[in-house]
Design an enzyme around this catalytic site. Structure first.
Site, PDB file in Angstrom:
ATOM      1  N   ASN A  88      -8.138 -13.792   4.638  1.00  0.00           N
ATOM      2  CA  ASN A  88      -8.752 -12.488   4.367  1.00  0.00           C
ATOM      3  C   ASN A  88      -8.622 -12.171   2.863  1.00  0.00           C
ATOM      4  O   ASN A  88      -7.525 -11.921   2.365  1.00  0.00           O
ATOM      5  CB  ASN A  88      -8.035 -11.438   5.234  1.00  0.00           C
ATOM      6  N   ALA A  89      -9.752 -12.193   2.167  1.00  0.00           N
ATOM      7  CA  ALA A  89      -9.748 -12.040   0.706  1.00  0.00           C
ATOM      8  C   ALA A  89      -9.253 -10.653   0.278  1.00  0.00           C
ATOM      9  O   ALA A  89      -8.635 -10.507  -0.788  1.00  0.00           O
ATOM     10  CB  ALA A  89     -11.150 -12.282   0.154  1.00  0.00           C
ATOM     11  N   ASP A 110       0.290 -10.146   9.441  1.00  0.00           N
ATOM     12  CA  ASP A 110      -0.510  -9.731  10.585  1.00  0.00           C
ATOM     13  C   ASP A 110      -0.466  -8.215  10.646  1.00  0.00           C
ATOM     14  O   ASP A 110       0.611  -7.613  10.648  1.00  0.00           O
ATOM     15  CB  ASP A 110      -0.018 -10.333  11.904  1.00  0.00           C
ATOM     16  N   LYS A 125      -2.554   3.194  -3.063  1.00  0.00           N
ATOM     17  CA  LYS A 125      -2.521   2.612  -1.709  1.00  0.00           C
ATOM     18  C   LYS A 125      -1.370   1.609  -1.612  1.00  0.00           C
ATOM     19  O   LYS A 125      -0.585   1.648  -0.665  1.00  0.00           O
ATOM     20  CB  LYS A 125      -3.854   1.939  -1.350  1.00  0.00           C
ATOM     21  N   PHE A 156     -10.440  -1.656   2.417  1.00  0.00           N
ATOM     22  CA  PHE A 156     -11.266  -2.497   3.298  1.00  0.00           C
ATOM     23  C   PHE A 156     -11.004  -2.074   4.742  1.00  0.00           C
ATOM     24  O   PHE A 156     -10.229  -1.149   5.001  1.00  0.00           O
ATOM     25  CB  PHE A 156     -10.941  -3.986   3.081  1.00  0.00           C
ATOM     26  N   HIS A 170       1.450   0.172   4.437  1.00  0.00           N
ATOM     27  CA  HIS A 170       2.140  -0.739   5.346  1.00  0.00           C
ATOM     28  C   HIS A 170       2.372  -2.090   4.661  1.00  0.00           C
ATOM     29  O   HIS A 170       3.445  -2.661   4.736  1.00  0.00           O
ATOM     30  CB  HIS A 170       1.301  -0.890   6.618  1.00  0.00           C
ATOM     31  N   TYR A 179     -10.408  -0.607   8.116  1.00  0.00           N
ATOM     32  CA  TYR A 179     -10.407   0.748   8.680  1.00  0.00           C
ATOM     33  C   TYR A 179      -9.991   1.825   7.672  1.00  0.00           C
ATOM     34  O   TYR A 179      -9.811   2.987   8.050  1.00  0.00           O
ATOM     35  CB  TYR A 179      -9.480   0.797   9.907  1.00  0.00           C
ATOM     36  N   ASP A 180      -9.832   1.464   6.406  1.00  0.00           N
ATOM     37  CA  ASP A 180      -9.394   2.451   5.407  1.00  0.00           C
ATOM     38  C   ASP A 180     -10.240   3.736   5.377  1.00  0.00           C
ATOM     39  O   ASP A 180      -9.676   4.817   5.229  1.00  0.00           O
ATOM     40  CB  ASP A 180      -9.355   1.825   4.004  1.00  0.00           C
TER      41      ASP A 180
HETATM   42  P1  ITT Z   1      -5.787 -13.411   8.501  1.00  0.00           P
HETATM   43  O1  ITT Z   1      -5.335 -13.514   9.946  1.00  0.00           O
HETATM   44  O2  ITT Z   1      -6.451 -14.648   8.018  1.00  0.00           O
HETATM   45  O3  ITT Z   1      -4.701 -12.935   7.589  1.00  0.00           O
HETATM   46  P2  ITT Z   1      -7.424 -11.230   9.503  1.00  0.00           P
HETATM   47  O4  ITT Z   1      -8.422 -10.324   8.858  1.00  0.00           O
HETATM   48  O5  ITT Z   1      -7.848 -11.944  10.761  1.00  0.00           O
HETATM   49  O6  ITT Z   1      -6.926 -12.283   8.388  1.00  0.00           O
HETATM   50  P3  ITT Z   1      -5.411  -9.782  11.015  1.00  0.00           P
HETATM   51  O7  ITT Z   1      -5.575 -10.642  12.215  1.00  0.00           O
HETATM   52  O8  ITT Z   1      -4.026  -9.444  10.563  1.00  0.00           O
HETATM   53  O9  ITT Z   1      -6.114 -10.425   9.735  1.00  0.00           O
HETATM   54  O10 ITT Z   1      -6.238  -8.464  11.241  1.00  0.00           O
HETATM   55  C1  ITT Z   1      -5.979  -7.339  10.492  1.00  0.00           C
HETATM   56  C2  ITT Z   1      -7.098  -6.341  10.618  1.00  0.00           C
HETATM   57  O11 ITT Z   1      -6.525  -5.018  10.612  1.00  0.00           O
HETATM   58  C3  ITT Z   1      -7.978  -6.408   9.390  1.00  0.00           C
HETATM   59  O12 ITT Z   1      -9.056  -7.274   9.604  1.00  0.00           O
HETATM   60  C4  ITT Z   1      -8.388  -4.950   9.206  1.00  0.00           C
HETATM   61  O13 ITT Z   1      -9.448  -4.677  10.027  1.00  0.00           O
HETATM   62  C5  ITT Z   1      -7.188  -4.177   9.713  1.00  0.00           C
HETATM   63  N1  ITT Z   1      -6.349  -3.835   8.570  1.00  0.00           N
HETATM   64  C6  ITT Z   1      -5.173  -4.420   8.211  1.00  0.00           C
HETATM   65  N2  ITT Z   1      -4.706  -3.907   7.065  1.00  0.00           N
HETATM   66  C7  ITT Z   1      -5.600  -2.972   6.685  1.00  0.00           C
HETATM   67  C8  ITT Z   1      -5.679  -2.128   5.570  1.00  0.00           C
HETATM   68  O14 ITT Z   1      -4.768  -2.168   4.602  1.00  0.00           O
HETATM   69  N3  ITT Z   1      -6.723  -1.301   5.489  1.00  0.00           N
HETATM   70  C9  ITT Z   1      -7.668  -1.284   6.435  1.00  0.00           C
HETATM   71  N4  ITT Z   1      -7.687  -2.069   7.508  1.00  0.00           N
HETATM   72  C10 ITT Z   1      -6.650  -2.917   7.643  1.00  0.00           C
END
Ligand code: ITT
Length: 199
Positions: free
Chosen positions: A11-12, A71, A177, A154, A182, A156-157
């Site tokens: 996730n970039a 995660d 932020k 990005f 978190h 749900y922000d």
């Molecule tokens: P990796 O597993 O490759 O790291 P992913 O996008 O699949 O990437 P996750 O399974 O951890 O990652 O899913 C996390 C999701 O939760 C992410 O795609 C966002 O939709 C949300 N999320 C996590 N952190 C966030 C943030 O700081 N702001 C907004 N949404 C967030």
């Protein structure tokens, strides 16, 4: 040679925040792709911590560098903590966040503010050089606003609001932020752990 950490994420947006939060470390941080590791990882854990450990351990099979994984997700209390560990998969991986956010707002339509509480959760797992696995958790408390707002961040922000600032995390600067998020909290905790082992 500069010390290296490989971050097990594809996730970039996460990667950008991770680099910003860890910029004070004298360490080179590579995404798994930059480290030349491109594998599909099945995230079948039941908790954020389990999934973070699954990702970090999967990548640690291919490198001797320390591996970290994140995660994370959004827990909405009124929806029994949905989408939770399924945040990325909610309504399908390929559905846009505009659509996902709109659907969550619709499900909370008419719900009073006091019942709209929510939090972002971030578990970070580390596989250390001796292959020991550590996990830490960071959270930020907030609530789901009445409408999406903001262009930063990005996922749900745009719908996640922080009481203290009266705006969404997509309306905060990157620095702010990271200071309260978190991910910032979890990564600062893992930095302490790495310092403790002398890394
Ligand atoms: P990796 O597993 O490759 O790291 P992913 O996008 O699949 O990437 P996750 O399974 O951890 O990652 O899913 C996390 C999701 O939760 C992410 O795609 C966002 O939709 C949300 N999320 C996590 N952190 C966030 C943030 O700081 N702001 C907004 N949404 C967030």
């Amino acid at each position: 040679m500069k010390k290296r950490i490989v971050f097990a994420t594809g996730n970039a947006n996460k990667m950008r925040e991770i680099r910003e939060i860890m910029q004070d470390m004298e360490v080179e941080i590579l995404s798994m792709k930059e480290a030349g590791i491109e594998i599909d990882i099945v995230e079948d854990g039941k908790t954020f911590e389990e999934n973070a450990a699954i990702k970090a351990k999967a990548i640690a099979q291919y490198t001797d560098d320390i591996v970290l994984a994140d995660d994370s997700g959004l827990e909405i209390d009124y929806l029994n903590k949905e989408p939770g560990i399924y945040s990325a998969r909610y309504m399908g991986e390929d559905t846009s966040y505009e659509v996902k956010c709109a659907e969550l707002l619709r499900r909370l339509d008419g719900v009073e503010k006091a019942k709209r509480t929510a939090r972002f959760v971030c578990a970070v797992a580390a596989v250390l050089p001796n292959k020991e696995v550590l996990t830490v958790r960071g959270t930020i408390e907030g609530y789901i606003g009445e409408k999406a707002a903001g262009e930063n961040g990005f996922g749900y922000d745009p719908i996640f609001y922080v009481e203290e600032y009266g705006c969404s995390t997509a309306q905060l600067s990157r620095e702010k932020k990271n200071e309260i998020s978190h991910r910032g909290n979890a990564l600062r905790a893992i930095k302490e752990e790495l310092k403790r082992i002398g890394f």
